[in-house]
Design a protein around this motif. Structure first.
Motif, PDB file in Angstrom:
ATOM      1  N   TRP A 185       0.761  -1.197   0.068  1.00 22.07           N
ATOM      2  CA  TRP A 185       0.024  -0.059   0.082  1.00 22.07           C
ATOM      3  C   TRP A 185       0.938   1.424   0.020  1.00 22.07           C
ATOM      4  O   TRP A 185       1.953   1.237   0.504  1.00 22.07           O
ATOM      5  N   LYS A 186       0.535   2.256  -0.965  1.00 30.85           N
ATOM      6  CA  LYS A 186       1.059   3.557  -0.806  1.00 30.85           C
ATOM      7  C   LYS A 186       0.076   4.673  -0.625  1.00 30.85           C
ATOM      8  O   LYS A 186      -1.175   4.450  -1.234  1.00 30.85           O
TER       9      LYS A 186
ATOM     10  N   PRO B 117      -2.123   7.333  -1.471  1.00 29.69           N
ATOM     11  CA  PRO B 117      -2.568   7.701  -2.772  1.00 29.69           C
ATOM     12  C   PRO B 117      -2.729   9.351  -2.888  1.00 29.69           C
ATOM     13  O   PRO B 117      -2.706   9.987  -1.940  1.00 29.69           O
TER      14      PRO B 117
ATOM     15  N   GLU C  71      -1.666  -3.021  -1.856  1.00 35.42           N
ATOM     16  CA  GLU C  71      -2.120  -1.827  -2.577  1.00 35.42           C
ATOM     17  C   GLU C  71      -3.426  -1.667  -3.351  1.00 35.42           C
ATOM     18  O   GLU C  71      -4.184  -2.831  -3.328  1.00 35.42           O
TER      19      GLU C  71
ATOM     20  N   ASN D  52      -5.422   2.502  -7.687  1.00 31.11           N
ATOM     21  CA  ASN D  52      -4.967   3.700  -7.949  1.00 31.11           C
ATOM     22  C   ASN D  52      -3.231   4.025  -7.852  1.00 31.11           C
ATOM     23  O   ASN D  52      -2.922   4.878  -8.619  1.00 31.11           O
ATOM     24  N   THR D  53      -2.757   2.817  -7.400  1.00 32.22           N
ATOM     25  CA  THR D  53      -1.180   2.902  -7.536  1.00 32.22           C
ATOM     26  C   THR D  53      -0.715   1.830  -8.320  1.00 32.22           C
ATOM     27  O   THR D  53       0.119   2.005  -9.153  1.00 32.22           O
ATOM     28  N   TYR D  54      -1.516   0.696  -8.749  1.00 33.38           N
ATOM     29  CA  TYR D  54      -1.150  -0.365  -9.490  1.00 33.38           C
ATOM     30  C   TYR D  54      -1.423   0.001 -11.116  1.00 33.38           C
ATOM     31  O   TYR D  54      -0.521  -0.227 -11.840  1.00 33.38           O
TER      32      TYR D  54
ATOM     33  N   GLU E 215       0.816   2.617 -12.799  1.00 30.83           N
ATOM     34  CA  GLU E 215       2.028   1.748 -12.980  1.00 30.83           C
ATOM     35  C   GLU E 215       2.222   0.908 -13.885  1.00 30.83           C
ATOM     36  O   GLU E 215       3.290   0.710 -14.708  1.00 30.83           O
TER      37      GLU E 215
END
Length: 450
Positions: A198-199, A201, A330, A333-335, A338
């Protein structure tokens, strides 16, 4: 948003109730029906949930557990076919018993217990909200005083309800979540980094770059059985196109490109951002209100309804947070930016915590499971919780009333709404529904009747 103060006004049923209290002469108003009494307190509970500073879905779920349990335990000794569940819970033990040979007014016991537990659990709410609690308690008490002249009986009943609430509140203070609104975000928490982690967002519901209540999974469950449930397992991380993990995110990506109006309406209906609604567990608590108003059951069934829902959503959130921070997965919205499309953005903003499993799904399934056990598998109802809210200004979508043929259908739409919003991949929802049902079944297995 999670630290903001909510300003939405009373929902209409509670407002109308308040108008009646203020506008009518006490002699005109008889004591409330069982359904009126319990649903009015439930609406006061969801109002406070929405209109109390620094509230969160996690803290709210816990609050519903103790408030619902207090409603049940404050009156259960008046029913020969029911029994206290307190000794069956995790470390609570026996509660005070009514004095033998004396008559109690159980509506007044419930009334006093609800006021007491709300004042205790939501001690951080505004002075105006505390006055609302006091006013509602006094108004219902006054309606009984016009009917019953035995002052000793009335005082005895009120004191008993308060005693039960105080005992339950003292127990609540030892669970790990007491006054957790004082530290929604742990700024000393190390941010874990690994492939698929997880990052924080960029497109989010909160300004915080720290996750909400990262230690919530260490809290005590209401049920011992819920504390030992086997953890769900997410798919292994993989960025290879066509792999099972990649396909989870590709499905979200493709769905968000072709959302129908109905799917968008579902996404915002069940969003329940704590700044603008009564939170997801509050939405589940309100489904109990809908069922009670339709069925008009007796007082003990009304109270059992809220107790079961409250315990179910509380343990659902506790376990969900345990697993969220165990896997620390995660979100789309991050995967997707990318590995699929750098310009992609979800329909709904990310909440500030890891993904797997879905909190919406697990608590909705837990609530649906207990409501189905109480009211049946085929229970048609209409949810009008968000009627009157203005159109979402960012997404240009209105809040449309939802009608369902079962509580489980509502739980499934709750889970799907997060997929439509781009908040969760399918495995988050599937495992959430599965584990929520298991938690709800554990609540149903408590020995509510003798």
């Amino acid at each position: 948003m999670l630290n903001g103060v909510n300003n939405r006004k009373y929902c209409w049923p509670l407002l109308l109730w308040t108008i009646l209290i203020c506008a009518c002469k006490p002699s005109v108003l008889p004591p409330p029906t069982d359904a009126e009494l319990t649903t009015t307190w439930a609406e006061m509970t969801t109002y406070l949930t929405q209109n109390t500073p620094s509230n969160s879905p996690t803290f709210a779920s816990r609050a519903f557990g103790y408030i619902g349990l207090t409603m049940y335990e404050s009156i259960v000794q008046g029913y020969s076919d029911h029994q206290s569940v307190a000794p069956q819970l995790n470390g609570l033990g026996l509660l005070a018993l009514p004095e033998k040979g004396f008559v109690y007014n159980w509506q007044l016991a419930l009334n006093a217990g609800q006021a007491e537990i709300l004042r205790s659990i939501y001690i951080q709410t505004s002075a105006a909200n505390k006055k609302r609690i006091d006013s509602l308690e006094a108004a219902i008490e006054q309606r009984w005083r016009k009917q019953v002249k035995d002052e000793v009986q009335l005082s005895r009943s009120i004191q008993y309800g308060r005693t039960i609430a105080r005992q339950i509140f003292e127990w609540s203070k030892t669970d790990g979540g007491h006054r957790a609104y004082l530290k929604n975000f742990d700024k000393e928490l190390p941010i874990r980094t690994f492939p698929g982690s997880w990052k924080p967002p960029l497109y989010a519901q909160s300004f915080s770059h720290y996750p909400l209540h990262p230690h919530w999974g260490k809290n005590r469950c209401f049920l011992v059985a819920d504390s030992v449930i086997e953890a769900p397992v997410p798919l292994p991380y993989d960025t290879t196109p066509g792999s099972p993990y990649f396909e989870q995110f590709r499905q979200v990506y493709e769905k968000n490109k072709m959302l129908t109006l109905e799917e968008k309406e579902a996404a915002i209906w069940w969003g329940d951002d704590p700044d603008v609604s009564f939170t997801p567990p509050g939405h589940s608590y309100s489904l109990g209100t809908i069922a009670i108003r339709q069925q008009q059951p007796d007082l003990i069934t009304c109270a059992e309804t809220y107790a079961r829902i409250g315990i179910a959503v509380a343990d659902a959130f506790r376990n969900c947070w345990k697993w969220k921070f165990q896997y620390y997965t995660e979100r789309a919205n991050t995967y997707i930016p990318e590995h699929i499309d750098p310009g992609w953005e979800s329909f709904w903003p990310d909440p500030p915590f890891p993904a797997f499993p879905s909190g919406h799904a697990i608590q909705a399934a837990a609530a649906a499971t207990v409501l189905t056990d109480l009211y049946g598998e085929s229970f048609r109802f209409t949810d009008s919780s968000h009627v009157g809210k203005p159109e979402d200004p960012i997404r240009k979508v209105g809040f449309k009333i939802r009608t369902f043929n079962s509580f489980w259908a509502a739980a499934e739409e709750t889970a799907n709404s997060r997929f439509y919003g781009g908040i969760h991949v399918p495995m988050d929802n599937e495992k959430g529904l599965e584990k929520g049902k298991e938690i709800g079944q554990n609540v149903n297995r408590l020995k509510w009747k003798k």
